[in-house]
Design an enzyme around this catalytic site. Structure first.
Site, short mmCIF file in Angstrom:
data_model
loop_
_atom_site.label_atom_id
_atom_site.label_comp_id
_atom_site.label_asym_id
_atom_site.label_seq_id
_atom_site.Cartn_x
_atom_site.Cartn_y
_atom_site.Cartn_z
N ASN A 9 0.87 -1.18 0.00
CA ASN A 9 0.00 0.00 0.00
C ASN A 9 0.91 1.23 0.00
OD1 ASN A 9 -1.80 2.05 0.49
ND2 ASN A 9 -2.29 1.42 2.60
N TRP A 10 1.03 1.83 -1.16
CA TRP A 10 1.95 2.96 -1.29
C TRP A 10 1.39 4.25 -0.71
CZ3 TRP A 10 4.46 2.63 -6.87
CH2 TRP A 10 5.41 1.60 -6.86
N LYS A 11 0.09 4.25 -0.39
CA LYS A 11 -0.54 5.47 0.15
C LYS A 11 -0.28 6.64 -0.83
CE LYS A 11 -0.13 3.38 4.63
NZ LYS A 11 0.02 3.51 6.08
N HIS A 95 -9.42 1.32 4.60
CA HIS A 95 -8.16 1.53 5.32
C HIS A 95 -8.39 2.50 6.48
CE1 HIS A 95 -4.10 2.76 6.26
NE2 HIS A 95 -3.72 1.61 5.73
N GLU A 97 -6.73 4.88 7.56
CA GLU A 97 -6.48 6.31 7.26
C GLU A 97 -7.68 6.92 6.57
OE1 GLU A 97 -2.69 5.75 5.34
OE2 GLU A 97 -1.83 5.23 7.29
N GLU A 167 -5.44 -4.69 10.55
CA GLU A 167 -4.43 -3.64 10.76
C GLU A 167 -4.72 -2.89 12.05
OE1 GLU A 167 -2.33 -2.61 6.85
OE2 GLU A 167 -4.02 -1.26 7.07
N GLY A 173 2.55 2.47 10.78
CA GLY A 173 3.52 3.55 10.62
C GLY A 173 4.20 3.96 11.91
N SER A 213 3.46 -1.90 10.33
CA SER A 213 4.91 -1.96 10.53
C SER A 213 5.53 -3.31 10.17
CB SER A 213 5.26 -1.56 11.97
OG SER A 213 4.85 -0.22 12.22
N GLY A 234 2.86 -0.91 4.27
CA GLY A 234 2.88 0.50 3.91
C GLY A 234 4.31 0.98 3.69
N GLY A 235 4.86 1.63 4.70
CA GLY A 235 6.18 2.27 4.61
C GLY A 235 7.27 1.40 3.98
P1 PGA Z 1 2.84 0.50 7.64
O1 PGA Z 1 1.38 0.69 7.00
O2 PGA Z 1 3.40 -0.77 7.06
O3 PGA Z 1 3.61 1.72 7.22
O4 PGA Z 1 2.66 0.41 9.11
C1 PGA Z 1 0.52 -0.39 6.82
C2 PGA Z 1 -0.78 0.08 6.22
O5 PGA Z 1 -1.24 1.16 6.61
O6 PGA Z 1 -1.37 -0.58 5.36
#
Ligand code: PGA
Length: 249
Positions: A9-11, A95, A97, A167, A173, A213, A234-235
């Site tokens: 997930n590149w956001k 998600h 976010e 999640e 993050g 994470s 994500g990150g």
């Molecule tokens: P993260 O994000 O790996 O940066 O914690 C995961 C996500 O939000 O899908």
């Protein structure tokens, strides 16, 4: 056996040029890797570049949201037919976010999930508790509520293309990862809820990813859990070597 899925997930990261550069580095690193499925979800504006770059590879391309209407006056939204015409096969819905910052509710998550599945997209539906809910002992209740509401009015047949991602919001993050045992326990709650709604057989085949994470150095311990069917990253998915390291846990 459920085949594991590693989803990136590149956001809100990477231009089309950066996307092409990523794939130039990433694809050779995962060439011939068939143990797990891989999907990369860039921002909409880089989806075409990603699709083109991934041609001939086993990497699928998804996006990070979808609207429930096919077209109309919905400024800023993207519909399932638009995604299909581009060649996108996967979509993330719900998600945290989106829920936290953009007013996504259990009801809109349900509409988006239902629409994605009806369109034939593979939908990754995200659920997870915030820190206060975990500390108050409400995790299982929250997961059950989010699942029941997300799965509402969706048939088991349509849900065949659904994946759930657990999640925990406090792990996204933050560098804090749920312990494999804690994640596995949450996955079991989700699987039980899926069994209630769609039946035991469906639930046994449902893929439940862990997200929060995930990094190359913790992926193997997480993936060793029988209940964990992959990762939503994500990150650590923004760097080709790092994502390849996770794929090859
Ligand atoms: P993260 O994000 O790996 O940066 O914690 C995961 C996500 O939000 O899908």
């Amino acid at each position: 056996m459920r085949k594991k899925l590693i989803a990136a997930n590149w956001k809100m990261n990477k231009t089309p040029d950066e996307t092409r550069a990523f794939f130039r580095e990433f694809l050779p690193l995962v060439a011939g890797h068939t143990r797990d499925e891989i999907v990369v979800c860039p921002p909409y504006t880089s989806a075409a570049a990603a699709l083109e770059a991934a041609i001939g590879s086993s990497v699928a391309i998804g996006v990070q949201n979808v609207h429930w209407k096919a077209d109309g006056a919905f400024t800023g939204e993207i519909s399932a037919p638009m995604l299909l015409s581009l060649g996108v096969t996967h979509v993330i819905v719900g998600h945290s976010e989106r829920r936290q910052y953009f007013g996504e509710t259990d009801d809109t998550v349900n509409l988006r999930l239902k629409t994605a599945l009806e369109a034939g997209l593979t939908a990754i539906c995200c659920v997870g508790e915030v820190l206060e809910e975990r500390e108050a002992g409400l995790t299982d209740d929250v997961l059950r509520r989010q699942c029941v509401r997300a799965f509402h009015a969706i048939s088991a047949k349509k849900a065949a293309k659904m994946t759930v991602a657990y999640e925990p919001v406090w792990a996204i993050g933050t560098g804090k990862t749920a312990t494999p045992e804690l994640a596995a326990a949450a996955h079991a709650v989700i699987r039980r809820e899926a069994a209630e709604v769609f039946g035991e057989e469906f639930a046994a085949g449902l893929r439940i990813l862990y997200g929060g994470s995930v990094k190359p150095d913790n992926a193997s311990t997480l993936m060793a859990q029988e209940e964990i069917d992959g990762a939503l990253v994500g990150g650590a998915s923004l760097d080709a070597k790092s994502l390849a390291g996770i794929v090859k846990y």
